[in-house]
Design a protein around this motif. Structure first.
Motif, PDB file in Angstrom:
ATOM      1  N   GLY A  55       7.526   7.430  -9.875  1.00 24.86           N
ATOM      2  CA  GLY A  55       6.234   7.105  -9.260  1.00 24.86           C
ATOM      3  C   GLY A  55       5.098   7.915  -9.874  1.00 24.86           C
ATOM      4  N   LEU A  56       3.873   7.468  -9.582  1.00 30.30           N
ATOM      5  CA  LEU A  56       2.676   8.162 -10.063  1.00 30.30           C
ATOM      6  C   LEU A  56       1.869   8.638  -8.858  1.00 30.30           C
ATOM      7  N   GLY A  57       1.083   9.685  -9.073  1.00 29.83           N
ATOM      8  CA  GLY A  57       0.172  10.160  -8.016  1.00 29.83           C
ATOM      9  C   GLY A  57       0.929  10.485  -6.744  1.00 29.83           C
ATOM     10  N   MET A  58       0.436   9.936  -5.614  1.00 35.03           N
ATOM     11  CA  MET A  58       1.034  10.193  -4.301  1.00 35.03           C
ATOM     12  C   MET A  58       2.498   9.753  -4.208  1.00 35.03           C
ATOM     13  N   MET A  59       2.880   8.855  -5.085  1.00 29.73           N
ATOM     14  CA  MET A  59       4.239   8.303  -5.010  1.00 29.73           C
ATOM     15  C   MET A  59       5.208   9.007  -5.960  1.00 29.73           C
ATOM     16  N   ALA A  60       4.753  10.045  -6.645  1.00 35.42           N
ATOM     17  CA  ALA A  60       5.635  10.767  -7.567  1.00 35.42           C
ATOM     18  C   ALA A  60       6.835  11.308  -6.792  1.00 35.42           C
ATOM     19  N   GLY A  61       8.022  11.052  -7.291  1.00 33.21           N
ATOM     20  CA  GLY A  61       9.251  11.535  -6.649  1.00 33.21           C
ATOM     21  C   GLY A  61       9.743  10.646  -5.519  1.00 33.21           C
ATOM     22  N   LYS A  62       8.869   9.722  -5.052  1.00 28.51           N
ATOM     23  CA  LYS A  62       9.246   8.915  -3.880  1.00 28.51           C
ATOM     24  C   LYS A  62       9.717   7.520  -4.233  1.00 28.51           C
ATOM     25  N   ILE A  63       9.355   7.050  -5.421  1.00 32.18           N
ATOM     26  CA  ILE A  63       9.777   5.694  -5.812  1.00 32.18           C
ATOM     27  C   ILE A  63      10.279   5.679  -7.266  1.00 32.18           C
ATOM     28  N   TRP A  64      11.051   4.622  -7.550  1.00 33.96           N
ATOM     29  CA  TRP A  64      11.294   4.245  -8.943  1.00 33.96           C
ATOM     30  C   TRP A  64      10.425   3.033  -9.221  1.00 33.96           C
ATOM     31  N   ARG A  65      10.043   2.902 -10.470  1.00 41.08           N
ATOM     32  CA  ARG A  65       9.303   1.688 -10.838  1.00 41.08           C
ATOM     33  C   ARG A  65      10.031   0.978 -11.975  1.00 41.08           C
ATOM     34  N   VAL A  66      10.221  -0.313 -11.758  1.00 39.21           N
ATOM     35  CA  VAL A  66      10.877  -1.146 -12.759  1.00 39.21           C
ATOM     36  C   VAL A  66       9.884  -2.196 -13.235  1.00 39.21           C
TER      37      VAL A  66
ATOM     38  N   LEU B 183     -19.301  -4.926   0.410  1.00 34.91           N
ATOM     39  CA  LEU B 183     -20.382  -5.455  -0.436  1.00 34.91           C
ATOM     40  C   LEU B 183     -21.721  -5.366   0.302  1.00 34.91           C
ATOM     41  N   GLN B 184     -21.691  -5.703   1.606  1.00 37.27           N
ATOM     42  CA  GLN B 184     -22.942  -5.680   2.368  1.00 37.27           C
ATOM     43  C   GLN B 184     -23.444  -4.260   2.591  1.00 37.27           C
ATOM     44  N   LYS B 185     -22.508  -3.350   2.787  1.00 37.40           N
ATOM     45  CA  LYS B 185     -22.899  -1.974   3.066  1.00 37.40           C
ATOM     46  C   LYS B 185     -23.421  -1.269   1.805  1.00 37.40           C
ATOM     47  N   HIS B 186     -22.728  -1.431   0.672  1.00 37.97           N
ATOM     48  CA  HIS B 186     -23.067  -0.632  -0.509  1.00 37.97           C
ATOM     49  C   HIS B 186     -23.940  -1.357  -1.536  1.00 37.97           C
ATOM     50  N   LYS B 187     -24.073  -2.664  -1.389  1.00 35.36           N
ATOM     51  CA  LYS B 187     -24.858  -3.467  -2.346  1.00 35.36           C
ATOM     52  C   LYS B 187     -24.586  -3.077  -3.808  1.00 35.36           C
ATOM     53  N   PRO B 188     -23.332  -3.128  -4.220  1.00 33.97           N
ATOM     54  CA  PRO B 188     -22.983  -2.679  -5.580  1.00 33.97           C
ATOM     55  C   PRO B 188     -23.375  -3.700  -6.640  1.00 33.97           C
ATOM     56  N   LYS B 189     -23.493  -3.217  -7.874  1.00 33.86           N
ATOM     57  CA  LYS B 189     -23.714  -4.135  -9.002  1.00 33.86           C
ATOM     58  C   LYS B 189     -22.398  -4.792  -9.405  1.00 33.86           C
ATOM     59  N   ILE B 190     -21.308  -4.013  -9.293  1.00 28.86           N
ATOM     60  CA  ILE B 190     -19.996  -4.582  -9.603  1.00 28.86           C
ATOM     61  C   ILE B 190     -18.961  -4.181  -8.551  1.00 28.86           C
ATOM     62  N   LEU B 191     -17.945  -5.029  -8.426  1.00 24.30           N
ATOM     63  CA  LEU B 191     -16.782  -4.698  -7.608  1.00 24.30           C
ATOM     64  C   LEU B 191     -15.586  -4.610  -8.547  1.00 24.30           C
ATOM     65  N   PHE B 192     -14.835  -3.513  -8.451  1.00 21.57           N
ATOM     66  CA  PHE B 192     -13.623  -3.349  -9.269  1.00 21.57           C
ATOM     67  C   PHE B 192     -12.391  -3.555  -8.395  1.00 21.57           C
ATOM     68  N   ILE B 193     -11.474  -4.359  -8.888  1.00 22.03           N
ATOM     69  CA  ILE B 193     -10.214  -4.516  -8.157  1.00 22.03           C
ATOM     70  C   ILE B 193      -9.063  -4.703  -9.150  1.00 22.03           C
ATOM     71  N   THR B 194      -7.886  -4.215  -8.784  1.00 20.36           N
ATOM     72  CA  THR B 194      -6.720  -4.305  -9.664  1.00 20.36           C
ATOM     73  C   THR B 194      -5.862  -5.494  -9.256  1.00 20.36           C
ATOM     74  N   HIS B 195      -5.572  -6.356 -10.200  1.00 17.24           N
ATOM     75  CA  HIS B 195      -4.770  -7.554  -9.938  1.00 17.24           C
ATOM     76  C   HIS B 195      -3.315  -7.155  -9.720  1.00 17.24           C
ATOM     77  N   GLY B 196      -2.678  -6.642 -10.786  1.00 18.76           N
ATOM     78  CA  GLY B 196      -1.296  -6.176 -10.642  1.00 18.76           C
ATOM     79  C   GLY B 196      -1.307  -4.666 -10.641  1.00 18.76           C
ATOM     80  N   GLU B 197      -1.128  -4.070  -9.497  1.00 18.73           N
ATOM     81  CA  GLU B 197      -1.112  -2.607  -9.426  1.00 18.73           C
ATOM     82  C   GLU B 197       0.230  -2.146  -9.988  1.00 18.73           C
ATOM     83  N   SER B 198       0.208  -1.245 -10.945  1.00 21.37           N
ATOM     84  CA  SER B 198       1.471  -0.772 -11.494  1.00 21.37           C
ATOM     85  C   SER B 198       1.903   0.539 -10.855  1.00 21.37           C
ATOM     86  N   SER B 199       1.002   1.193 -10.094  1.00 18.93           N
ATOM     87  CA  SER B 199       1.426   2.411  -9.391  1.00 18.93           C
ATOM     88  C   SER B 199       1.913   2.082  -7.976  1.00 18.93           C
ATOM     89  N   GLY B 200       1.287   1.100  -7.330  1.00 15.60           N
ATOM     90  CA  GLY B 200       1.686   0.720  -5.969  1.00 15.60           C
ATOM     91  C   GLY B 200       2.454  -0.586  -5.918  1.00 15.60           C
TER      92      GLY B 200
END
Ligand SMILES: *Cc1c(COP(=O)(O)O)cnc(C)c1O
Length: 389
Positions: free
Chosen positions: A350-361, A143-160
């Motif tokens: 899995g999705l993205g980098m995790m394709a083929g490496k995980i199952w997701r339930v 926040l201090q470095k980029h002085k953004p107007k908004i911060l985006f964050i994912t609460h429940g990540e469904s890919s990771g």
């Protein structure tokens, strides 16, 4: 003049009855809908400004305020799936060249950053591998470095498959004159959420995950701070369809008479009303508890099988989406196909980098039952045994 011989014939596939399979959807969404939600989908149409429909919209807003634990007046529904709510948040909060700081620990941060750039705004990133979460120190530095107007964050990540702790982030954002935007599509209803207490400025979710409704109506809420930011924009929102000023009016969140902006997905709104009614009857605490108990049953069963979870720390796992590492010598797809073929149960990859490496339930709302977890465990265990390469 055209004659009937110019017409191509109607497709034969549509002249046969709809061939429909019943499945237990234990992936990261959509999830199965309870009978009362499906019954709502079969109700006749109402007009999008009829008083009876407006009453249903108002009940949905009350249900959302409860689910989000917020008093925000700008609490309504975006017509579209979770991505539509993401686009709405992006296009309303950011103007040309304004900066968003995007926490990326899976595909959702990646996609939101893409939306930011398409909006003509600037995406700065904090990056962590899938399966990890962010801490307050790195967020504060960002926040201090980029002085953004908004911060985006994912609460429940469904890919990771992580659950991001949210305490303290809102305070840091506000100290740095930044708005906090949270994606809780794959967590709301299954993980504790206190929008106002956490100081979240914009929160959105989806209908087809823990809310156990069909896709197509996505909850969103703006804090007064976020609403002021939208009202004080220098340029108009680039999207007509997602313009929050217009949507807030249509949803009865300002003191002007409601105007036609677009036709709400009427049936999806009925269904969301019933999904929220289910949550209200059950109670948030009971819903969170159901999810936690089922997730622990799954985690224990998976570990007993000798399989490993992607997120080692129990307290950082998303109880709505679990990621299981695919062991060497096993093809994830064979196991998933086995479970579907033999038990009609969905286990995703899995999705993205995790394709083929995980199952997701996914463990979501109405589907969060011990019987469903046993079904997943059985499909997984037999699938792995039968599908060794
Ligand atoms: C599913 C999901 C979305 C997107 O929702 P759609 O309904 O597929 O558009 C966004 N964020 C998260 C965390 C999700 O799990």
């Amino acid at each position: 003049m055209s004659t009937s011989s110019d017409l191509s014939p109607p497709p034969p596939s549509l002249l046969r009855p709809l061939d429909f399979p019943h499945k237990v959807l234990m992936g990261p969404g959509p999830s199965n809908c309870p009978p009362r939600v499906l019954a709502a989908c079969a109700l006749p149409m109402l007009g999008h400004l009829h008083p009876e429909f407006i009453k249903i919209m108002d009940e949905v807003k009350e249900g959302l305020k409860y689910a989000f634990q917020t008093d925000n007046t700008w609490t309504f529904v975006i017509s579209g799936t979770g991505h539509a709510a993401m686009e709405a948040a992006c296009s309303n909060l950011l103007e040309q060249d304004e900066v968003a700081l995007v926490c990326q620990n899976g595909i959702w941060g990646e996609r939101f950053a893409d939306m930011v750039e398409r909006n003509g705004s600037v995406a700065q990133k904090l990056i962590r591998p899938m399966g990890e979460v962010f801490n307050l120190k790195e967020i504060e530095e960002g926040l201090q470095k980029h002085k953004p107007k908004i911060l985006f964050i994912t609460h429940g990540e469904s890919s990771g498959a992580t659950a991001q702790p949210l305490e303290g982030i809102g305070e840091l954002c506000h100290k740095n004159n930044c708005l906090l935007l949270v994606d809780s599509v794959a967590a709301l209803g299954g993980v504790p959420m206190y929008m106002d207490k956490f100081g979240i400025d914009v929160l959105y979710s989806g209908s087809q995950k823990v809310l156990s409704s069909p896709p197509g109506a996505s909850p969103i809420s703006f804090s007064n701070r976020a609403r002021e930011a939208v009202l004080n924009r220098k340029s108009r929102c680039r999207s007509y369809y997602f313009d929050a000023n217009e949507l807030a009016n249509y949803w009865g969140c300002d003191d002007k008479p409601r105007r036609y902006h677009h036709t709400a997905p009427i049936t999806s709104v009925y269904a969301l009303r019933e999904g929220l009614a289910r949550l209200a009857e059950l109670g948030l605490e009971e819903s969170w508890k159901n999810n936690k108990v089922c997730a622990e049953q799954l985690w224990e069963g998976v570990e007993k099988m000798g399989l490993e979870l992607l997120v080692p720390q129990k307290e950082l796992r998303n109880p709505c989406v679990t990621a299981i590492k695919v062991p060497d010598g096993v093809n994830w797809k064979d196991v998933s196909d086995y479970a579907m073929k033999n038990y009609r149960v969905e286990i995703s990859g899995g999705l993205g980098m995790m394709a083929g490496k995980i199952w997701r339930v996914g463990i979501m709302g109405y589907n969060a039952t011990p019987d469903n977890i046993r079904l997943v465990l059985r499909g997984l265990k037999e699938g792995v045994e039968n599908c060794k390469k």
